[in-house]
Design a protein around this motif. Sequence first.
Motif, PDB file in Angstrom:
ATOM      1  N   PRO A 264       0.841  -1.219   0.000  1.00  0.00           N
ATOM      2  CA  PRO A 264       0.000   0.000   0.000  1.00  0.00           C
ATOM      3  C   PRO A 264       0.863   1.250   0.000  1.00  0.00           C
ATOM      4  O   PRO A 264       1.978   1.267   0.527  1.00  0.00           O
ATOM      5  N   ALA A 265       0.343   2.275  -0.608  1.00  0.00           N
ATOM      6  CA  ALA A 265       1.062   3.554  -0.626  1.00  0.00           C
ATOM      7  C   ALA A 265       1.112   4.128   0.779  1.00  0.00           C
ATOM      8  O   ALA A 265       0.159   3.966   1.561  1.00  0.00           O
ATOM      9  N   PRO A 266       2.206   4.763   1.161  1.00  0.00           N
ATOM     10  CA  PRO A 266       2.296   5.346   2.508  1.00  0.00           C
ATOM     11  C   PRO A 266       1.289   6.486   2.692  1.00  0.00           C
ATOM     12  O   PRO A 266       0.957   7.191   1.739  1.00  0.00           O
ATOM     13  N   ILE A 267       0.797   6.616   3.914  1.00  0.00           N
ATOM     14  CA  ILE A 267      -0.129   7.692   4.249  1.00  0.00           C
ATOM     15  C   ILE A 267       0.645   8.770   4.999  1.00  0.00           C
ATOM     16  O   ILE A 267       1.205   8.520   6.071  1.00  0.00           O
ATOM     17  N   VAL A 268       0.668   9.948   4.470  1.00  0.00           N
ATOM     18  CA  VAL A 268       1.352  11.076   5.106  1.00  0.00           C
ATOM     19  C   VAL A 268       0.345  11.773   6.019  1.00  0.00           C
ATOM     20  O   VAL A 268      -0.759  12.115   5.594  1.00  0.00           O
ATOM     21  N   LEU A 269       0.729  11.961   7.270  1.00  0.00           N
ATOM     22  CA  LEU A 269      -0.169  12.557   8.255  1.00  0.00           C
ATOM     23  C   LEU A 269       0.210  14.005   8.551  1.00  0.00           C
ATOM     24  O   LEU A 269       1.387  14.379   8.483  1.00  0.00           O
ATOM     25  N   ALA A 270      -0.793  14.794   8.902  1.00  0.00           N
ATOM     26  CA  ALA A 270      -0.588  16.183   9.322  1.00  0.00           C
ATOM     27  C   ALA A 270      -1.233  16.373  10.685  1.00  0.00           C
ATOM     28  O   ALA A 270      -2.176  15.652  11.051  1.00  0.00           O
ATOM     29  N   LEU A 271      -0.725  17.326  11.454  1.00  0.00           N
ATOM     30  CA  LEU A 271      -1.277  17.601  12.770  1.00  0.00           C
ATOM     31  C   LEU A 271      -2.642  18.274  12.662  1.00  0.00           C
ATOM     32  O   LEU A 271      -2.843  19.164  11.829  1.00  0.00           O
ATOM     33  N   ASN A 272      -3.573  17.852  13.515  1.00  0.00           N
ATOM     34  CA  ASN A 272      -4.866  18.510  13.611  1.00  0.00           C
ATOM     35  C   ASN A 272      -4.764  19.734  14.514  1.00  0.00           C
ATOM     36  O   ASN A 272      -3.836  19.836  15.331  1.00  0.00           O
ATOM     37  N   PRO A 273      -5.714  20.661  14.420  1.00  0.00           N
ATOM     38  CA  PRO A 273      -5.711  21.799  15.361  1.00  0.00           C
ATOM     39  C   PRO A 273      -5.894  21.311  16.790  1.00  0.00           C
ATOM     40  O   PRO A 273      -6.594  20.324  17.046  1.00  0.00           O
ATOM     41  N   ASP A 274      -5.257  21.985  17.724  1.00  0.00           N
ATOM     42  CA  ASP A 274      -5.344  21.637  19.139  1.00  0.00           C
ATOM     43  C   ASP A 274      -6.472  22.454  19.766  1.00  0.00           C
ATOM     44  O   ASP A 274      -6.308  23.638  20.078  1.00  0.00           O
ATOM     45  N   ILE A 275      -7.615  21.832  19.943  1.00  0.00           N
ATOM     46  CA  ILE A 275      -8.800  22.545  20.409  1.00  0.00           C
ATOM     47  C   ILE A 275      -8.621  23.022  21.848  1.00  0.00           C
ATOM     48  O   ILE A 275      -8.952  24.167  22.185  1.00  0.00           O
ATOM     49  N   LEU A 276      -8.095  22.176  22.715  1.00  0.00           N
ATOM     50  CA  LEU A 276      -7.925  22.544  24.117  1.00  0.00           C
ATOM     51  C   LEU A 276      -6.960  23.717  24.267  1.00  0.00           C
ATOM     52  O   LEU A 276      -7.240  24.685  24.983  1.00  0.00           O
ATOM     53  N   ALA A 277      -5.820  23.657  23.590  1.00  0.00           N
ATOM     54  CA  ALA A 277      -4.842  24.756  23.680  1.00  0.00           C
ATOM     55  C   ALA A 277      -5.396  26.033  23.069  1.00  0.00           C
ATOM     56  O   ALA A 277      -5.181  27.133  23.601  1.00  0.00           O
ATOM     57  N   THR A 278      -6.132  25.905  21.964  1.00  0.00           N
ATOM     58  CA  THR A 278      -6.723  27.088  21.341  1.00  0.00           C
ATOM     59  C   THR A 278      -7.710  27.759  22.282  1.00  0.00           C
ATOM     60  O   THR A 278      -7.701  28.987  22.442  1.00  0.00           O
ATOM     61  N   LEU A 279      -8.567  26.972  22.919  1.00  0.00           N
ATOM     62  CA  LEU A 279      -9.532  27.518  23.871  1.00  0.00           C
ATOM     63  C   LEU A 279      -8.832  28.172  25.054  1.00  0.00           C
ATOM     64  O   LEU A 279      -9.244  29.232  25.536  1.00  0.00           O
TER      65      LEU A 279
END
Length: 396
Positions: free
Chosen positions: A295-310
């Motif tokens: 399978p082709a590799p899946i490149v991941l990205a960070l999601n927004p940090d809801i707790l830190a943003t709040l």
Amino acid sequence: MLAGRHVLLIVSGSVAAYKALELARLLRKQGARVTPLLTAGGQRFVTPHALQAICGEAVMDDLWSLSQEAAAGHIRLARAPDLVVVAPASADLLARMAAGLTDDLAAAVLLATRKPVMVAPAMNPAMWENPATRANVAALRARGVGFIGPDSGAMAEPEDGPGRLVEPAAILAAIAAVFADGPLKGRHVVVTSGPTHEPLDPVRYIANRSSGRQGHAIAGALAALGARVTLVSGPVAIAPPPGVAIVAVETAADMLAAVEAALPADAAVCAAAVADFRPAERVTGKIKKIPGQPPAPIVLALNPDILATLSHHAARPGLVVGFAAETSNVIANAQDKLARKGCDWVVANDVSGDVMGGTENTVHLVTASGVEDWPRLPKAEVAARLAARIADALAK
């Protein structure tokens, strides 16, 4: 729930005005008396006959009516109800409310009333985000006008964004919270719950095993203490607790947008198991398995940090509570999270067993003052204890 309560329902000009008929039906089902007031713009979308039939009362619509105004009808309308609800509230009516104009019956009643006022905005996203509307909303909030919504989503126009009228059931929950008694009466709390789903392609997504049981239980416990609760939930298979306004979302980005739209709030409880990562690229077609090839590799990205943003938000709630689901070093990791995120409390639990999806939980309340170890309890009891602690903290 609302037996004996009197609600003045003002329906202004918006495509979403048809939802006011369902709101009126729900209010009457809960025992409320509903007096309808229909603006000239509102009559472009719903008829007085339909609104009158559902409410069981004559529709008020004319400031200059010789019969309705024979005994200063607009003053009587302003004083008689327990609560004034504007749903939908158009950009035009919000502007006239902010300016204190009295050029029609709705505006005159809203200026004359001393009763609580709740508005549910509905308009095009560009109109909602316009600086003029934002200034009007800020002015009305400062005067004590309560806002429910708007939601984000598909509009009558072929576009998405904030400005969609909150669903009638959520407006009903917010109305019920106005009349609820308890230590959190008059408080607004935002709760996140459930998992998030991060799409990989049209048929697959990255998620976790969260059932939403703990977050939903917390929302219900807060509502039971009189709070107006906005529950922002990822995809779950459980029903929302009674008396809360629910906003359904899918991704972490959706959840953050919904939480920010729900502000201001007195407290926020981030109980959702938000995916830390999302696929960096969403494939438009299904990823096919090719025989004989890896399978082709899946490149991941960070999601927004809801707790830190709040925790660092310009409209930061007075109390921000996070959750730490850990499989090892539970207390140490929770204390580190408390320091990194900038929140006030962290509720830590060990999820290495059957906690996710189960009905019981063992948690530790981590604050700047120390750690409280709670025994293994049903999730409903954990929720009740946390809600009581939140009520006590806000009272102080």
